[in-house]
Design an enzyme around this catalytic site. Structure first.
Site, PDB file in Angstrom:
ATOM      1  CB  SER A 106    -126.836 106.413 -28.918  1.00 13.76           C
ATOM      2  OG  SER A 106    -127.192 105.071 -28.778  1.00 13.76           O
ATOM      3  CD  GLU A 210    -127.456 106.534 -35.126  1.00 14.53           C
ATOM      4  OE1 GLU A 210    -126.721 105.527 -35.262  1.00 14.53           O
ATOM      5  OE2 GLU A 210    -127.968 106.839 -34.041  1.00 14.53           O
ATOM      6  CG  HIS A 281    -123.767 104.107 -32.659  1.00 12.68           C
ATOM      7  ND1 HIS A 281    -125.027 104.462 -33.107  1.00 12.68           N
ATOM      8  CD2 HIS A 281    -123.863 103.972 -31.315  1.00 12.68           C
ATOM      9  CE1 HIS A 281    -125.847 104.526 -32.061  1.00 12.68           C
ATOM     10  NE2 HIS A 281    -125.168 104.226 -30.970  1.00 12.68           N
TER      11      HIS A 281
END
Length: 328
Positions: A106, A210, A281
């Protein structure tokens, strides 16, 4: 026989809000026999951050100086882009050279790509303590196996199956890709680096992406910026990981979704656009060496990415019916 490893846990981004998950994650790592060292500011709070900027910079410095086998983030969130111009790049690169593997996901994309741009050092896109090791249902088996491989120095690649809806008509990968730099991560964070000294100038690489909680049109808009900036055309492949939490508007999007975005992108660039990478995630995530040289090959819907030694033809990817897996 597995060796116990030294794992250093620190918080470079957002504050740890789910302390129960954090404690579960730490307990599970210790139960595996590892020496888990928790940074003194791991649970600090300042506004939405894990301490103010100076506190988090100091924590990153301690992680670099820890001598740990793995420096593992507590969680992602937001915070690293604020301090990219102050990061101890030389110390981080030296820690990587000494054998510390920096692992995160992230928001950690910012540090990983900035470090790659500044020093060429390799880090690992992978789990965080809370959301992965501290998950209520327990750590995902594939994620855990990939993490164990990293700890044992045995992780050499990964394999997965492209979803049927994304397979298209022709071969997904017309030819094998060799000697390409793997880079990328969270798409939104990566986009925040474009045009700065912290965006890697990678040519003929493999870009993986992502994201979470982004509408398909926002994903397309970010990809359009990368495309028109000339970034995508310079790669050997673009690999979609998991895009979760997408919020389409019923009655408004009228069939426009991520498959539409992928189909359009494939029509605009000559670079192979691949999907289904088990990373993002999500609980089932493989570990990926950001900045490493990789090989990529395909057999129908089966894709194989290798960064260890040995020919691609001798690799296989065990997993749930080959939907997700990791090669040993």
């Amino acid at each position: 026989m597995k060796k116990n490893r030294h794992i250093y846990i620190y918080s470079p981004s957002s504050a740890v809000r789910d302390k129960a998950a954090f404690r579960r994650g730490v307990s599970r790592l210790r139960a595996l026999g590892h020496e888990v060292e928790i940074d003194e500011a791991a649970l600090a709070v300042h506004q939405r951050f894990a301490g103010d900027d100076a506190t988090r910079l100091a924590a990153i410095g301690r992680a670099a100086a820890s001598g740990a086998d793995v420096a593992l983030i507590s969680r992602g969130g937001y915070g690293l882009t604020r301090i990219l111009d102050q990061l101890p790049y030389k110390a981080l690169a030296k820690a990587c050279e000494r054998g510390t593997s920096f692992v995160g996901v992230s928001d950690f994309t910012a540090l990983q790509n900035a470090l790659l741009a500044k020093t060429g050092a390799v880090t690992w896109a992978g789990p965080a303590v809370g959301e992965d090791f501290g998950a209520e249902g327990g750590a995902d088996e594939i994620m855990q196996a990939c993490f164990d491989d990293l700890l044992e120095g045995q992780g050499e690649g990964t394999g997965w199956r492209v979803p049927a809806r994304d397979a298209g008509d022709g071969p997904l990968l017309p030819r094998s890709i060799h000697g390409a730099t793997l880079w990328g991560g969270n798409l939104c964070v990566l986009m925040s680096l474009l045009g700065t000294p912290y965006f890697p100038s990678v040519d003929k690489g493999v870009l993986f992406i992502e994201d979470i909680n982004e509408h398909p049109y926002r994903i397309e808009r970010m990809l359009e910026q990368l495309r028109t900036a000339g970034v995508l055309a310079r790669q050997k492949a673009v690999v979609f990981g998991q895009f979760t939490g997408m919020r389409k508007v019923p009655g408004y999007d009228r069939g426009f979704g991520l498959p539409s975005v992928i189909e359009r992108l494939r029509s605009q660039i000559k670079v192979p656009v691949l999907t289904g990478l088990p990373f993002g995630h999500v609980q089932t995530k493989v570990l990926l060496p950001v900045g490493a040289q990789v090989e990529l090959a395909g057999d129908g819907r089966e894709l194989f990415m290798v960064w260890g030694h040995g020919p691609l033809g001798h690799r296989h990817a065990p997993g749930h019916d080959h939907d997700h897996g990791h090669a040993h």
